[in-house]
Design a protein around this motif. Structure first.
Motif: not given
Ligand code: ATP
Ligand code: MG
Length: 563
Positions: A542-563
């Motif tokens: 996984n990689v972690e994706i976090k929005l600047r407007t939110e405090s929590e990040s969420k895990n996303v599979p590496l190969d889905k990250a760009a999508d």
């Protein structure tokens, strides 16, 4: 882009000379650096934001049928003399003489040049209408540059000029530009209010300002709660105050010795009266004429309203000599009694007409008079004497009977119906269908590109930095490599390449720095989406994706990250 190869000089400390949030954050996030007072250099991140804003403005202007042109930055002073704006702009107009002794102007706006060029090209109504716009640098030698790029000396403006054969056509384009501006500011993610405005130095008959409400703005927006009226302070019309009952057997005027009381504050302290019990008399020059303006001591004269009352004539506060000639006294001791014959016109504010009695200057240095009764001791009505609305609205005022409310804002754009002011003076005429020669009707439309950037920061920030609307963010995504492992680097590079092929603006933080430093910079820069590649999540694919407007990040599979 690779962070390791960019110049984004972020700093922790709040710069000492930056008063407001947007200015502080623009320096701290390394968007720009100060060159001199009111002059800045944009670095990579700042320039990218400007380009995004310009892109939106250009797209929407093109969509509305305006044509992109480019006028010179340096313009002949002669053209400005033809419209008289060399005088109206005063010291704000940057000028220099070239080696041939010719006067030049650093363009603060471009009505003169554009109208001059158009004058040479059109002769028939069949060539109208059209709308020319440009996006380039403007220079104004602002009296007090401040708040970073909000009031700078050099700034980028989108300015447009439309030419028409008849008022209906001008009205149509004016409305079209109004709607175009709404789309521009909306796409830039700005909250904005539209207020009626005075056209000021531009001249003309109608104007609206687009204002971003925020505490640090220099403009005052005046509005009614029901939303039926909104204007800026220069324009906001107030209802006359209710006339206060007259004082029975008001005593006769009496001269009093009031040394060193040239200001209302000093006078009030000396006599122990309230500012609203005093009468302020101001002497203006309008060309060769003298104008007397009278407002209550606690009120502020509104030069725009006074100009309007005079039919648009340019006014300036009278110099010492004119003042002394008119009143026989030093500054601060002018009064309304016995001097109306010294002026070509007199304007008395409604609030003065509503006053039962007051203290005024005696037209004698170091003296005032008390028991001045408006209407008794000075006339309120004659051919050249008028009671009018010539002051700024204040708390407690009404408009059409509705209470006026106030808030502060930043002017980001303004649209004007200019009429024939420039076309007449610069000869932009055409033969109409009926065979008569007429001056073109014109409109002009300005947007402050840098102010959009600063306003967006004023609206979008937290303790960690900027929060950009994604439409104008320097990068849409930042990939933060939280470690130096081969696996981390190759995963990051893969997403980076993937996003680039999808035309996403992406910055990869490949610096040799601790993750904490990288997170701080990403937040300070305000990049809307952060993809963090760390050892632990990567081990799970996984990689972690976090929005600047939110405090929590969420895990996303590496190969889905760009999508
Ligand atoms: P202000 O009243 O704030 O001095 P203005 O009404 O004189 O501005 P316009 O002639 O209407 O400005 O110019 C069009 C736009 O250019 C403004 O709406 C504003 O966004 C921008 N602008 C004007 N002056 C400056 C400045 N000194 N610094 C940055 N932007 C500016
Ligand atoms: Mg303006």
């Amino acid at each position: 882009m690779r962070y390791s190869q960019t110049l984004i000089p972020t700093v922790k400390e709040i710069p000492a000379d930056a008063e407001i949030t947007s200015h502080q954050l623009m320096i701290r996030a390394g968007l720009m650096r100060k060159v001199a007072s009111g002059t800045y250099m944009y670095l990579t991140a700042g320039q990218r934001i400007l380009r995004k804003i310009i892109g939106i403005v250009r797209q929407e202007m093109d969509r509305s049928g305006a044509q992109d042109v480019l006028a010179p930055m340096i313009q002949p002073l002669e053209l400005w003399e033809k419209t008289g704006r060399d005088v109206d702009y005063g010291e704000t107009l940057g000028r220099f003489t070239d080696r041939h002794g010719r006067g030049n102007v650093l363009t603060p706006t471009a009505e003169e040049v554009i109208t001059h060029i158009v004058a040479g090209e059109i002769n028939s109504y069949k060539q109208l209408p059209f709308n020319l716009y440009q996006i380039n640098l403007k220079y104004r030698d602002e009296f007090r540059p401040r708040f970073g790029v909000l009031r700078s000396r050099e700034f980028i403006m989108k300015d447009a000029y439309s030419f028409h054969a008849d008022p209906e056509c001008l009205e149509k384009t004016y409305r079209l530009m109004y709607d175009t501006y709404c789309r521009v500011f909306q796409r830039c993610g700005l909250e904005y209010v539209i207020v009626e405005a005075e056209s000021g130095e531009m001249g003309g008959s109608g104007s609206h300002q687009f204002t971003v409400p925020c505490e640090s703005g220099e403009d005052s927006i005046v509005y009614t709660e029901d939303g039926s009226y909104a204007a800026n302070l220069e324009k906001a019309a107030v209802d006359p105050l209710e006339k206060q009952p007259p004082i029975d057997n008001a005593p006769a005027v009496e001269e009093i010795h009031t040394p060193k009381t040239g200001t209302i504050d000093e006078l009030c302290q000396f006599l122990n009266v309230k500012p609203q019990e005093t009468i302020k008399t101001l002497i203006y020059s309008a060309g060769d004429e003298t104008v007397i303006a009278i407002v209550r001591g606690d009120h502020e004269l509104n030069p725009e309203k006074l100009t309007q009352a005079l039919g648009g004539q340019h006014i300036e506060l009278a110099d010492e000599a004119t003042l002394e000639k008119g009143t026989g006294a030093a500054t601060g001791f002018a009064g309304p009694v016995g001097i109306f014959d010294k002026a070509q016109s007199v304007f008395i504010d409604h609030a003065i007409a509503a006053m039962p009695i007051g203290v005024a200057g005696a037209n004698k240095t170091d003296y005032h008079i008390k028991n001045v009764v408006p209407g008794r001791d000075f006339t309120l009505d004659a051919d050249n004497i008028k009671v009018a609305d010539i002051r700024n609205a204040v708390e407690g005022d009404t408009h059409d009977g509705k209470k006026l409310l106030f808030k502060r804002g930043i002017e980001v754009g303004q649209v004007f119906k200019l009429g024939t002011k420039y076309s007449k003076k610069l000869g932009a005429k055409f033969l109409d269908a009926d065979g008569t020669e007429k001056p073109c009707l014109m409109g002009c439309y300005g947007i402050g590109i840098n102010r959009i950037m600063a306003s967006a920061i004023e609206l979008g920030n937290d303790k960690n930095g900027i929060i950009w609307p994604i439409s104008i963010a320097p990068w849409e995504v930042i990939i933060t490599l939280a470690g130096h492992d081969e696996a981390i680097i190759s995963a990051g590079e893969k997403i980076y390449a993937d996003l680039l092929t999808r035309n996403i603006d992406v910055l990869i933080d490949d610096r040799d720095a601790r993750p904490g430093v990288k997170f701080k910079d990403a937040d300070l820069l305000g990049i809307p989406i952060r993809i963090t590649i760390g050892k632990r999540s990567l081990a799970e694919g996984n990689v972690e994706i976090k929005l600047r407007t939110e405090s929590e990040s969420k895990n996303v599979p590496l190969d889905k990250a760009a999508d």
